[in-house]
Design a protein around this motif. Sequence first.
Motif, mmCIF file in Angstrom:
data_model
loop_
_atom_site.group_PDB
_atom_site.id
_atom_site.type_symbol
_atom_site.label_atom_id
_atom_site.label_comp_id
_atom_site.label_asym_id
_atom_site.label_seq_id
_atom_site.Cartn_x
_atom_site.Cartn_y
_atom_site.Cartn_z
ATOM 1 N N LEU A 197 0.829 -1.205 0.000
ATOM 2 C CA LEU A 197 0.000 0.000 0.000
ATOM 3 C C LEU A 197 0.862 1.254 0.000
ATOM 4 N N ALA A 198 1.941 1.227 0.771
ATOM 5 C CA ALA A 198 2.849 2.372 0.800
ATOM 6 C C ALA A 198 3.461 2.605 -0.584
ATOM 7 N N ALA A 199 3.798 1.518 -1.276
ATOM 8 C CA ALA A 199 4.368 1.645 -2.615
ATOM 9 C C ALA A 199 3.364 2.232 -3.603
ATOM 10 N N GLN A 200 2.071 2.012 -3.334
ATOM 11 C CA GLN A 200 1.015 2.562 -4.194
ATOM 12 C C GLN A 200 0.714 4.026 -3.876
ATOM 13 N N GLY A 201 1.294 4.537 -2.777
ATOM 14 C CA GLY A 201 1.089 5.932 -2.434
ATOM 15 C C GLY A 201 0.248 6.184 -1.204
ATOM 16 N N TYR A 202 -0.184 5.115 -0.520
ATOM 17 C CA TYR A 202 -0.918 5.293 0.736
ATOM 18 C C TYR A 202 0.067 5.718 1.820
ATOM 19 N N ARG A 203 -0.374 6.628 2.691
ATOM 20 C CA ARG A 203 0.508 7.138 3.737
ATOM 21 C C ARG A 203 -0.111 6.905 5.113
ATOM 22 N N PHE A 204 0.593 6.147 5.947
ATOM 23 C CA PHE A 204 0.172 5.875 7.321
ATOM 24 C C PHE A 204 1.009 6.726 8.266
ATOM 25 N N GLY A 205 0.385 7.262 9.305
ATOM 26 C CA GLY A 205 1.178 8.018 10.265
ATOM 27 C C GLY A 205 0.341 8.660 11.346
ATOM 28 N N THR A 206 1.026 9.309 12.270
ATOM 29 C CA THR A 206 0.382 10.055 13.349
ATOM 30 C C THR A 206 -0.203 11.346 12.791
ATOM 31 N N PRO A 207 -1.445 11.695 13.144
ATOM 32 C CA PRO A 207 -2.013 12.931 12.603
ATOM 33 C C PRO A 207 -1.314 14.171 13.148
ATOM 34 N N LEU A 260 -14.385 13.067 9.318
ATOM 35 C CA LEU A 260 -14.520 11.693 8.836
ATOM 36 C C LEU A 260 -15.271 10.843 9.849
ATOM 37 N N ALA A 261 -14.865 10.921 11.115
ATOM 38 C CA ALA A 261 -15.509 10.117 12.156
ATOM 39 C C ALA A 261 -16.970 10.512 12.345
ATOM 40 N N GLY A 262 -17.240 11.811 12.377
ATOM 41 C CA GLY A 262 -18.594 12.270 12.654
ATOM 42 C C GLY A 262 -19.554 12.116 11.496
ATOM 43 N N ASN A 263 -19.082 12.324 10.277
ATOM 44 C CA ASN A 263 -19.968 12.300 9.113
ATOM 45 C C ASN A 263 -20.165 10.922 8.524
ATOM 46 N N HIS A 264 -19.166 10.056 8.647
ATOM 47 C CA HIS A 264 -19.249 8.738 8.015
ATOM 48 C C HIS A 264 -19.463 7.614 9.016
ATOM 49 N N ARG A 268 -3.918 8.091 4.510
ATOM 50 C CA ARG A 268 -4.365 8.861 3.358
ATOM 51 C C ARG A 268 -4.155 8.036 2.089
ATOM 52 N N GLU A 269 -5.120 8.135 1.185
ATOM 53 C CA GLU A 269 -4.995 7.452 -0.101
ATOM 54 C C GLU A 269 -4.018 8.214 -0.987
ATOM 55 N N PRO A 270 -3.606 7.636 -2.126
ATOM 56 C CA PRO A 270 -2.622 8.315 -2.982
ATOM 57 C C PRO A 270 -3.030 9.726 -3.392
ATOM 58 N N GLY A 271 -4.342 9.978 -3.531
ATOM 59 C CA GLY A 271 -4.801 11.311 -3.901
ATOM 60 C C GLY A 271 -4.780 12.312 -2.770
ATOM 61 N N GLY A 272 -4.476 11.857 -1.549
ATOM 62 C CA GLY A 272 -4.354 12.752 -0.412
ATOM 63 C C GLY A 272 -5.523 12.759 0.540
ATOM 64 N N ARG A 273 -6.639 12.093 0.177
ATOM 65 C CA ARG A 273 -7.813 12.090 1.051
ATOM 66 C C ARG A 273 -7.596 11.181 2.254
ATOM 67 N N LEU A 274 -7.995 11.644 3.431
ATOM 68 C CA LEU A 274 -7.920 10.818 4.632
ATOM 69 C C LEU A 274 -9.074 9.820 4.577
ATOM 70 N N VAL A 275 -8.759 8.515 4.642
ATOM 71 C CA VAL A 275 -9.787 7.499 4.406
ATOM 72 C C VAL A 275 -9.967 6.539 5.575
ATOM 73 N N GLY A 276 -9.177 6.686 6.647
ATOM 74 C CA GLY A 276 -9.351 5.792 7.781
ATOM 75 C C GLY A 276 -8.429 6.151 8.926
ATOM 76 N N TRP A 277 -8.731 5.577 10.067
ATOM 77 C CA TRP A 277 -7.899 5.782 11.259
ATOM 78 C C TRP A 277 -8.174 4.654 12.243
ATOM 79 N N ALA A 278 -7.253 4.484 13.174
ATOM 80 C CA ALA A 278 -7.443 3.610 14.329
ATOM 81 C C ALA A 278 -6.733 4.280 15.495
ATOM 82 N N LEU A 280 -13.309 4.133 5.477
ATOM 83 C CA LEU A 280 -14.414 4.435 4.577
ATOM 84 C C LEU A 280 -14.884 3.177 3.853
ATOM 85 N N GLU A 281 -16.191 3.059 3.681
ATOM 86 C CA GLU A 281 -16.764 1.825 3.129
ATOM 87 C C GLU A 281 -16.175 1.457 1.783
ATOM 88 N N GLU A 282 -15.961 2.463 0.919
ATOM 89 C CA GLU A 282 -15.457 2.138 -0.415
ATOM 90 C C GLU A 282 -14.003 1.687 -0.409
#
Length: 303
Positions: free
Chosen positions: A161-171, A182-186, A212-222, A240-242
């Motif tokens: 996933l990192a090679a595809q451009g996904y970025r994991f890290g501390t906010p 994201l948490a409140g709306n979805h 964050r996905e390769p396009g920069g959108r935040l799509v999940g957290w734990a 996110l469901e998708e």
Amino acid sequence: MAAWCRSAPVDPITPDRFRTLVLLDANFDPEGLRVAVVGGRLLGAAYAVRRLTPMHGTDLEPEQGWIPFFFVDPAARGQGLGRLLLTDALNWLRAQGRTTVDFSSYTPHYILPGLDFETYPEAAKLLDSLGFRTLYEAAAMDRSLVGHRMPDAVARRRDELAAQGYRFGTPADDDLVELIALAGNHFTPDWARAIRECLAGGAPPDRIVVVREPGGRLVGWAMHGAYESAIERFGPFGVLEEMRGTGLGKVLLHLVLARMRARGAHGAWFLWTGERSPAGHLYRAAGFDTTRVFRVLRRKSAR
């Protein structure tokens, strides 16, 4: 608190937790806390609550009420005291226009998600006789973190996933508005509140991992330690469901478990998921086992 702990030794409470979860709750109304006192000794209580401040927006859920807890001292059982207390609490809610009452899934300050039928069979019979019916079940799960390491397959997926451009890290601070939205709306406004209050209370941001996905959108957290600063309590957690089925959830889960272990946590636990839901299957695959099952109950009455 002494009466509570005698009545429910499996689920004891301390004065500071009771103060925070009940007395300092913005929705607390002392009229909703019904108590039974005989000869100066408190023998039971039932707590009813309705919204005085909205969880989100302006919605006060005018038909909804909750019974977060009730108890009767073992020495006073079999005399109808529990029925009297609950009926009194329900009548108070009805007088406030509440025709739907749930036990005990009140947010933001639920103590348990619902009723553990195995632990409290007498309470189950009483609630059933008063018209409460099972709405759904919530499973509490635990796993040991002793010797935890990210499974090789999950580590490989993280790297892919990192090679595809996904970025994991501390906010960073700049990520927080998007994370809370994201948490409140979805997912649920209660999760947005938990994140906000956890960080505002001084918790370090590294309790959270975002992706964050390769396009920069935040799509999940734990995260962990969001509730009452309990570092071994995992969650909330969402993708996110998708984006589900990509492996993001597995990676986020194990990244947070690794951080928990690094902080000295001996185990990880949470109170609420569907055993047969996608999240339930994910947790079980990650080594979690069901420790308790709670039933969220609902009672409806005519106006």
